[in-house]
Write a protein that holds these residues in place. Structure first.
Motif, mmCIF file in Angstrom:
data_model
loop_
_atom_site.group_PDB
_atom_site.id
_atom_site.type_symbol
_atom_site.label_atom_id
_atom_site.label_comp_id
_atom_site.label_asym_id
_atom_site.label_seq_id
_atom_site.Cartn_x
_atom_site.Cartn_y
_atom_site.Cartn_z
ATOM 1 N N GLU A 64 -13.713 2.394 15.744
ATOM 2 C CA GLU A 64 -14.373 2.785 14.503
ATOM 3 C C GLU A 64 -14.608 4.290 14.501
ATOM 4 O OE1 GLU A 64 -17.931 0.411 14.959
ATOM 5 O OE2 GLU A 64 -19.062 2.145 15.681
ATOM 6 N N ALA A 65 -14.804 4.811 13.305
ATOM 7 C CA ALA A 65 -15.206 6.201 13.126
ATOM 8 C C ALA A 65 -16.116 6.252 11.906
ATOM 9 C CB ALA A 65 -13.992 7.103 12.939
ATOM 10 N N PHE A 82 -16.907 1.990 26.707
ATOM 11 C CA PHE A 82 -16.496 2.298 25.346
ATOM 12 C C PHE A 82 -15.142 2.976 25.383
ATOM 13 C CE2 PHE A 82 -18.693 6.202 26.508
ATOM 14 C CZ PHE A 82 -17.812 7.181 26.053
ATOM 15 N N GLY A 83 -14.358 2.685 24.374
ATOM 16 C CA GLY A 83 -13.059 3.316 24.232
ATOM 17 C C GLY A 83 -13.184 4.549 23.385
ATOM 18 N N TYR A 84 -12.306 5.512 23.629
ATOM 19 C CA TYR A 84 -12.312 6.762 22.885
ATOM 20 C C TYR A 84 -10.888 7.193 22.573
ATOM 21 C CZ TYR A 84 -12.092 11.715 22.011
ATOM 22 O OH TYR A 84 -11.791 12.924 21.452
ATOM 23 N N LEU A 85 -10.710 7.705 21.360
ATOM 24 C CA LEU A 85 -9.469 8.327 20.915
ATOM 25 C C LEU A 85 -9.812 9.442 19.934
ATOM 26 C CD1 LEU A 85 -7.316 5.212 19.919
ATOM 27 C CD2 LEU A 85 -6.676 6.894 21.629
ATOM 28 N N PRO A 86 -9.061 10.527 19.915
ATOM 29 C CA PRO A 86 -9.258 11.499 18.843
ATOM 30 C C PRO A 86 -8.718 10.920 17.530
ATOM 31 C CG PRO A 86 -7.533 12.231 20.344
ATOM 32 C CD PRO A 86 -8.093 10.960 20.902
ATOM 33 N N LEU A 87 -9.319 11.291 16.428
ATOM 34 C CA LEU A 87 -8.950 10.764 15.114
ATOM 35 C C LEU A 87 -7.557 11.199 14.673
ATOM 36 C CD1 LEU A 87 -9.766 9.271 12.501
ATOM 37 C CD2 LEU A 87 -10.803 11.398 11.723
ATOM 38 N N ALA A 88 -7.161 12.397 15.018
ATOM 39 C CA ALA A 88 -5.886 12.950 14.549
ATOM 40 C C ALA A 88 -4.724 12.010 14.837
ATOM 41 C CB ALA A 88 -5.634 14.306 15.197
ATOM 42 N N GLY A 89 -3.944 11.726 13.802
ATOM 43 C CA GLY A 89 -2.743 10.915 13.956
ATOM 44 C C GLY A 89 -2.954 9.421 13.978
ATOM 45 N N GLN A 90 -4.178 8.941 13.804
ATOM 46 C CA GLN A 90 -4.457 7.503 13.848
ATOM 47 C C GLN A 90 -4.398 6.909 12.439
ATOM 48 O OE1 GLN A 90 -4.585 6.125 16.789
ATOM 49 N NE2 GLN A 90 -4.578 8.120 17.777
ATOM 50 N N THR A 91 -3.983 5.656 12.348
ATOM 51 C CA THR A 91 -3.875 4.959 11.062
ATOM 52 C C THR A 91 -4.913 3.856 10.996
ATOM 53 O OG1 THR A 91 -1.497 5.399 11.032
ATOM 54 C CG2 THR A 91 -2.316 3.677 9.545
ATOM 55 N N PRO A 92 -5.799 3.899 9.996
ATOM 56 C CA PRO A 92 -6.829 2.853 9.890
ATOM 57 C C PRO A 92 -6.219 1.517 9.469
ATOM 58 C CG PRO A 92 -6.981 4.379 8.048
ATOM 59 C CD PRO A 92 -5.921 4.914 8.963
ATOM 60 N N ILE A 93 -6.968 0.427 9.781
ATOM 61 C CA ILE A 93 -6.497 -0.907 9.392
ATOM 62 C C ILE A 93 -7.064 -1.326 8.041
ATOM 63 C CG2 ILE A 93 -6.036 -1.721 11.721
ATOM 64 C CD1 ILE A 93 -8.751 -3.115 11.724
ATOM 65 N N PHE A 105 -10.012 0.917 13.175
ATOM 66 C CA PHE A 105 -8.678 1.118 13.708
ATOM 67 C C PHE A 105 -8.380 -0.009 14.687
ATOM 68 C CE2 PHE A 105 -10.541 5.067 12.482
ATOM 69 C CZ PHE A 105 -9.526 5.777 11.870
ATOM 70 N N ASN A 106 -7.135 -0.435 14.736
ATOM 71 C CA ASN A 106 -6.717 -1.574 15.540
ATOM 72 C C ASN A 106 -6.635 -1.212 17.025
ATOM 73 O OD1 ASN A 106 -5.163 -3.645 16.802
ATOM 74 N ND2 ASN A 106 -4.302 -4.196 14.815
ATOM 75 N N TYR A 107 -7.185 -2.074 17.870
ATOM 76 C CA TYR A 107 -7.096 -1.871 19.321
ATOM 77 C C TYR A 107 -5.661 -2.023 19.805
ATOM 78 C CZ TYR A 107 -7.284 -2.765 24.310
ATOM 79 O OH TYR A 107 -7.048 -2.720 25.661
ATOM 80 N N MET A 134 -14.876 2.688 20.445
ATOM 81 C CA MET A 134 -15.001 1.239 20.507
ATOM 82 C C MET A 134 -16.118 0.925 21.500
ATOM 83 S SD MET A 134 -12.504 -1.702 22.080
ATOM 84 C CE MET A 134 -11.114 -1.481 21.017
ATOM 85 N N PRO A 135 -17.330 0.745 21.014
ATOM 86 C CA PRO A 135 -18.441 0.444 21.926
ATOM 87 C C PRO A 135 -18.505 -1.034 22.280
ATOM 88 C CG PRO A 135 -19.243 0.649 19.684
ATOM 89 C CD PRO A 135 -17.759 0.936 19.644
ATOM 90 N N GLY A 136 -19.344 -1.331 23.274
ATOM 91 C CA GLY A 136 -19.716 -2.717 23.551
ATOM 92 C C GLY A 136 -18.702 -3.570 24.264
ATOM 93 N N THR A 137 -17.864 -2.991 25.118
ATOM 94 C CA THR A 137 -16.860 -3.796 25.797
ATOM 95 C C THR A 137 -17.103 -3.847 27.302
ATOM 96 O OG1 THR A 137 -15.235 -2.047 26.246
ATOM 97 C CG2 THR A 137 -15.141 -3.093 24.079
ATOM 98 N N SER A 138 -16.550 -4.869 27.932
ATOM 99 C CA SER A 138 -16.500 -4.995 29.392
ATOM 100 C C SER A 138 -15.568 -6.160 29.717
ATOM 101 C CB SER A 138 -17.886 -5.215 29.997
ATOM 102 O OG SER A 138 -18.402 -6.461 29.611
ATOM 103 N N ASP A 139 -15.234 -6.291 30.971
ATOM 104 C CA ASP A 139 -14.343 -7.371 31.393
ATOM 105 C C ASP A 139 -15.020 -8.734 31.344
ATOM 106 O OD1 ASP A 139 -12.296 -5.535 31.805
ATOM 107 O OD2 ASP A 139 -12.879 -5.222 33.895
ATOM 108 N N THR A 140 -16.330 -8.755 31.585
ATOM 109 C CA THR A 140 -17.119 -9.985 31.508
ATOM 110 C C THR A 140 -18.358 -9.708 30.666
ATOM 111 O OG1 THR A 140 -18.328 -9.437 33.520
ATOM 112 C CG2 THR A 140 -16.357 -10.785 33.781
#
Length: 153
Positions: A64-65, A82-93, A105-107, A134-140
Protein backbone atom coordinates in the motif's frame (compact mmCIF):
# COMPACT_ATOMS: atom_id res chain seq x y z
CA UNK A 1 11.48 5.23 4.56
CA UNK A 2 13.08 5.44 7.98
CA UNK A 3 13.41 2.59 10.49
CA UNK A 4 14.72 3.09 14.03
CA UNK A 5 13.93 2.60 17.71
CA UNK A 6 11.74 4.99 19.66
CA UNK A 7 14.75 5.68 21.91
CA UNK A 8 16.25 7.56 18.93
CA UNK A 9 13.10 9.55 18.05
CA UNK A 10 14.78 12.87 18.87
CA UNK A 11 17.05 12.43 15.83
CA UNK A 12 14.03 12.87 13.55
CA UNK A 13 12.41 15.88 15.24
CA UNK A 14 13.65 18.22 12.51
CA UNK A 15 11.89 16.40 9.65
CA UNK A 16 8.74 18.49 10.08
CA UNK A 17 6.74 20.05 12.93
CA UNK A 18 3.97 17.44 12.58
CA UNK A 19 6.36 14.49 12.51
CA UNK A 20 8.05 15.99 15.57
CA UNK A 21 4.70 16.24 17.37
CA UNK A 22 3.73 12.67 16.40
CA UNK A 23 7.06 11.24 17.59
CA UNK A 24 6.84 13.18 20.86
CA UNK A 25 3.35 11.73 21.36
CA UNK A 26 4.68 8.20 20.80
CA UNK A 27 7.49 8.76 23.31
CA UNK A 28 5.18 10.21 25.99
CA UNK A 29 2.27 7.77 25.71
CA UNK A 30 1.71 4.35 27.31
CA UNK A 31 -0.31 2.62 24.61
CA UNK A 32 -0.82 -0.51 26.70
CA UNK A 33 -3.58 1.46 28.45
CA UNK A 34 -5.37 2.55 25.24
CA UNK A 35 -8.38 0.96 23.61
CA UNK A 36 -7.96 -0.04 19.98
CA UNK A 37 -9.15 2.56 17.49
CA UNK A 38 -8.54 6.16 16.54
CA UNK A 39 -7.16 8.70 19.02
CA UNK A 40 -6.89 12.34 17.90
CA UNK A 41 -3.72 14.30 18.62
CA UNK A 42 -4.35 17.30 16.35
CA UNK A 43 -7.67 16.53 14.66
CA UNK A 44 -7.18 15.29 11.10
CA UNK A 45 -3.62 16.67 11.00
CA UNK A 46 -2.21 14.04 13.39
CA UNK A 47 -3.99 11.04 14.85
CA UNK A 48 -3.09 7.63 16.20
CA UNK A 49 -4.70 4.34 15.24
CA UNK A 50 -4.14 1.64 17.87
CA UNK A 51 -4.54 -1.87 16.51
CA UNK A 52 -4.27 -5.40 17.91
CA UNK A 53 -3.90 -8.22 15.37
CA UNK A 54 -2.03 -11.35 14.37
CA UNK A 55 0.47 -11.16 11.55
CA UNK A 56 -0.28 -12.89 8.25
CA UNK A 57 1.88 -14.52 5.60
CA UNK A 58 2.97 -12.21 2.79
CA UNK A 59 0.81 -13.94 0.20
CA UNK A 60 -2.32 -12.82 2.11
CA UNK A 61 -1.36 -9.12 2.10
CA UNK A 62 -0.97 -6.32 -0.43
CA UNK A 63 1.46 -3.44 -0.66
CA UNK A 64 0.00 0.00 0.00
CA UNK A 65 0.90 3.65 -0.32
CA UNK A 66 -0.75 6.89 0.80
CA UNK A 67 -1.00 10.34 -0.77
CA UNK A 68 -2.45 12.51 2.02
CA UNK A 69 -0.65 11.14 5.09
CA UNK A 70 2.78 9.99 6.21
CA UNK A 71 2.62 6.78 8.29
CA UNK A 72 4.68 6.38 11.44
CA UNK A 73 4.16 2.74 12.40
CA UNK A 74 5.28 1.88 15.95
CA UNK A 75 5.24 -1.65 17.38
CA UNK A 76 4.18 -1.59 21.04
CA UNK A 77 4.38 -5.37 21.54
CA UNK A 78 5.12 -8.39 19.40
CA UNK A 79 6.98 -8.11 16.13
CA UNK A 80 6.30 -8.21 12.43
CA UNK A 81 8.02 -7.90 9.12
CA UNK A 82 7.14 -5.24 6.63
CA UNK A 83 7.84 -5.15 2.94
CA UNK A 84 9.19 -2.08 1.22
CA UNK A 85 9.45 -0.90 -2.38
CA UNK A 86 9.96 2.53 -3.90
CA UNK A 87 6.84 3.80 -5.68
CA UNK A 88 8.58 4.64 -8.96
CA UNK A 89 7.68 2.21 -11.74
CA UNK A 90 5.03 0.29 -9.78
CA UNK A 91 1.54 -0.43 -11.15
CA UNK A 92 -1.41 -0.34 -8.72
CA UNK A 93 -4.04 -3.10 -8.71
CA UNK A 94 -6.89 -0.60 -8.21
CA UNK A 95 -7.42 3.16 -8.44
CA UNK A 96 -6.48 5.40 -5.53
CA UNK A 97 -9.18 5.35 -2.82
CA UNK A 98 -9.31 8.95 -1.60
CA UNK A 99 -11.64 8.37 1.37
CA UNK A 100 -9.24 5.79 2.88
CA UNK A 101 -6.10 7.42 1.44
CA UNK A 102 -4.78 4.17 0.04
CA UNK A 103 -3.59 2.74 -3.22
CA UNK A 104 -2.78 -0.97 -3.36
CA UNK A 105 -0.15 -2.98 -5.19
CA UNK A 106 0.02 -6.73 -5.78
CA UNK A 107 2.52 -8.79 -3.77
CA UNK A 108 2.87 -11.48 -6.44
CA UNK A 109 4.16 -9.04 -9.06
CA UNK A 110 6.53 -7.30 -6.63
CA UNK A 111 7.82 -10.10 -4.41
CA UNK A 112 11.24 -10.43 -6.04
CA UNK A 113 11.94 -6.68 -5.80
CA UNK A 114 10.68 -6.18 -2.24
CA UNK A 115 12.86 -5.88 0.83
CA UNK A 116 11.43 -7.20 4.11
CA UNK A 117 12.54 -5.73 7.43
CA UNK A 118 11.78 -6.85 11.00
CA UNK A 119 9.95 -4.32 13.14
CA UNK A 120 10.19 -5.36 16.79
CA UNK A 121 8.63 -3.90 19.94
CA UNK A 122 10.04 -0.43 20.53
CA UNK A 123 10.80 0.19 16.83
CA UNK A 124 9.08 2.47 14.35
CA UNK A 125 9.06 2.98 10.59
CA UNK A 126 8.20 6.19 8.76
CA UNK A 127 6.63 5.74 5.33
CA UNK A 128 6.32 8.68 2.95
CA UNK A 129 3.97 8.76 -0.07
CA UNK A 130 6.74 7.43 -2.31
CA UNK A 131 7.23 4.37 -0.05
CA UNK A 132 5.15 1.32 -0.90
CA UNK A 133 4.86 -0.81 2.22
CA UNK A 134 3.30 -4.08 3.36
CA UNK A 135 2.96 -4.16 7.15
CA UNK A 136 1.85 -6.96 9.42
CA UNK A 137 3.57 -10.02 7.99
CA UNK A 138 5.56 -12.95 9.39
CA UNK A 139 6.11 -16.62 8.65
CA UNK A 140 3.84 -17.66 11.54
CA UNK A 141 1.05 -15.71 13.27
CA UNK A 142 2.35 -13.40 16.00
CA UNK A 143 0.18 -11.19 18.22
CA UNK A 144 1.02 -7.53 17.67
CA UNK A 145 -0.08 -4.25 19.21
CA UNK A 146 0.82 -1.42 16.89
CA UNK A 147 0.18 2.30 16.70
CA UNK A 148 0.01 3.97 13.32
CA UNK A 149 0.45 7.72 13.56
CA UNK A 150 -1.17 9.39 10.57
CA UNK A 151 0.60 12.69 9.83
CA UNK A 152 -1.08 14.99 7.30
CA UNK A 153 1.26 16.17 4.58
Amino acid sequence: MIVDTLANASIYQSLSPRISQALAYLVATDFSQFDAGRHDVDGNNIFAIVDDYHTKVRQQEVFEAHQQYIDIQYVVSGEEQFGYLPLAGQTPIAPYHEKHDVIEFNYATNQTDATFVALKAGMFAIFYPNDIHMPGTSDTPIAVRKVVMKVKI
